[in-house]
Design a protein around this motif. Structure first.
Motif, PDB file in Angstrom:
ATOM      1  N   VAL A  67       0.839  -1.202   0.000  1.00 47.45           N
ATOM      2  CA  VAL A  67       0.000   0.000   0.000  1.00 47.45           C
ATOM      3  C   VAL A  67       0.874   1.254   0.000  1.00 47.45           C
ATOM      4  O   VAL A  67       0.629   2.194  -0.768  1.00 47.45           O
ATOM      5  CB  VAL A  67      -0.981  -0.004   1.199  1.00 47.45           C
ATOM      6  CG1 VAL A  67      -1.648   1.350   1.365  1.00 47.45           C
ATOM      7  CG2 VAL A  67      -2.031  -1.086   1.010  1.00 47.45           C
ATOM      8  N   ALA A  68       1.907   1.271   0.834  1.00 46.36           N
ATOM      9  CA  ALA A  68       2.806   2.430   0.880  1.00 46.36           C
ATOM     10  C   ALA A  68       3.490   2.637  -0.464  1.00 46.36           C
ATOM     11  O   ALA A  68       3.602   3.770  -0.949  1.00 46.36           O
ATOM     12  CB  ALA A  68       3.848   2.251   1.985  1.00 46.36           C
ATOM     13  N   ALA A 113       2.385   1.651  -3.453  1.00 42.83           N
ATOM     14  CA  ALA A 113       1.394   2.087  -4.436  1.00 42.83           C
ATOM     15  C   ALA A 113       1.045   3.559  -4.248  1.00 42.83           C
ATOM     16  O   ALA A 113       0.934   4.312  -5.220  1.00 42.83           O
ATOM     17  CB  ALA A 113       0.137   1.225  -4.341  1.00 42.83           C
ATOM     18  N   LEU A 114       0.868   3.994  -2.996  1.00 47.02           N
ATOM     19  CA  LEU A 114       0.563   5.399  -2.720  1.00 47.02           C
ATOM     20  C   LEU A 114       1.721   6.320  -3.097  1.00 47.02           C
ATOM     21  O   LEU A 114       1.508   7.491  -3.411  1.00 47.02           O
ATOM     22  CB  LEU A 114       0.201   5.584  -1.245  1.00 47.02           C
ATOM     23  CG  LEU A 114      -1.127   4.952  -0.805  1.00 47.02           C
ATOM     24  CD1 LEU A 114      -1.306   5.076   0.700  1.00 47.02           C
ATOM     25  CD2 LEU A 114      -2.302   5.576  -1.551  1.00 47.02           C
ATOM     26  N   ASP A 115       2.929   5.773  -3.083  1.00 47.43           N
ATOM     27  CA  ASP A 115       4.118   6.535  -3.441  1.00 47.43           C
ATOM     28  C   ASP A 115       4.389   6.484  -4.943  1.00 47.43           C
ATOM     29  O   ASP A 115       5.405   6.982  -5.412  1.00 47.43           O
ATOM     30  CB  ASP A 115       5.322   5.990  -2.659  1.00 47.43           C
ATOM     31  CG  ASP A 115       6.470   6.959  -2.597  1.00 47.43           C
ATOM     32  OD1 ASP A 115       6.226   8.185  -2.674  1.00 47.43           O
ATOM     33  OD2 ASP A 115       7.632   6.506  -2.475  1.00 47.43           O
ATOM     34  N   GLY A 116       3.483   5.850  -5.701  1.00 46.34           N
ATOM     35  CA  GLY A 116       3.638   5.769  -7.138  1.00 46.34           C
ATOM     36  C   GLY A 116       4.613   4.699  -7.602  1.00 46.34           C
ATOM     37  O   GLY A 116       5.088   4.724  -8.728  1.00 46.34           O
ATOM     38  N   GLY A 148       4.199   1.272  -8.073  1.00 48.15           N
ATOM     39  CA  GLY A 148       3.383   0.078  -8.218  1.00 48.15           C
ATOM     40  C   GLY A 148       4.196  -1.172  -8.494  1.00 48.15           C
ATOM     41  O   GLY A 148       3.800  -2.271  -8.112  1.00 48.15           O
ATOM     42  N   GLN A 198      -8.506  -0.513 -10.470  1.00 47.41           N
ATOM     43  CA  GLN A 198      -9.302  -0.528  -9.248  1.00 47.41           C
ATOM     44  C   GLN A 198     -10.375  -1.608  -9.316  1.00 47.41           C
ATOM     45  O   GLN A 198     -10.716  -2.202  -8.302  1.00 47.41           O
ATOM     46  CB  GLN A 198      -9.926   0.850  -9.009  1.00 47.41           C
ATOM     47  CG  GLN A 198      -8.883   1.889  -8.637  1.00 47.41           C
ATOM     48  CD  GLN A 198      -9.463   3.280  -8.567  1.00 47.41           C
ATOM     49  OE1 GLN A 198     -10.313   3.646  -9.361  1.00 47.41           O
ATOM     50  NE2 GLN A 198      -8.979   4.060  -7.604  1.00 47.41           N
TER      51      GLN A 198
END
Length: 138
Positions: free
Chosen positions: A58-59, A61-64, A66, A126
């Motif tokens: 998750v961290a 992915a949120l940081d771009g 992937g 998503q």
């Protein structure tokens, strides 16, 4: 450099101790509620051992990043299937009930196939995330 090895050794010791507590606790939950240890292993233990990977993915992915999230998940699964099961079977035979093979193996294969289909275009959307998130509850 020495302090890094000491911290690594301490971290590994805590990991082993925590894993032992997790398995004992999960087994106690199963016995207390009359739930099969297989069900508890597929839920409580599986989540407990995968929670760190969830937070890293998750961290990332949120940081771009992937690629790190996908690599973390795929790498972890490959490691668990090949190394963990392989080493365990080297030490002692693993007896698998036929009912587990017929019920759980198709789920694993279907999940892998769905992942491959969803990721073929280079994007894990998503919608794909929703399908997999709902799938764990089914």
């Amino acid at each position: 450099m020495f302090s890094q090895f000491v911290l690594l050794a301490i971290g590994l010791a805590i990991l082993v101790f925590g894993a032992d507590l997790l398995v004992r606790g999960a087994r106690a939950i199963a016995l207390a509620f009359g739930i099969s240890t297989l069900v508890v292993g597929l839920t409580v233990v599986a989540f407990g051992t995968s929670a760190p990977e969830l937070f890293v993915s998750v961290a990332a992915a949120l940081d771009g990043k992937g690629d790190v999230a996908i690599g973390n998940v795929i790498g972890s699964n490959i490691f668990n299937i090949l190394i963990i099961i392989g080493l365990t079977a080297l030490l002692a035979p693993i007896h698998i009930a036929r009912s587990i093979s017929w019920r759980e193996m198709p789920i694993m294969l279907i999940s892998a196939g769905l992942f491959w289909i969803f990721a073929m275009d280079g994007t894990f959307s998503q919608l794909a995330g929703a399908v997999f998130a709902i799938g764990i509850f089914l």
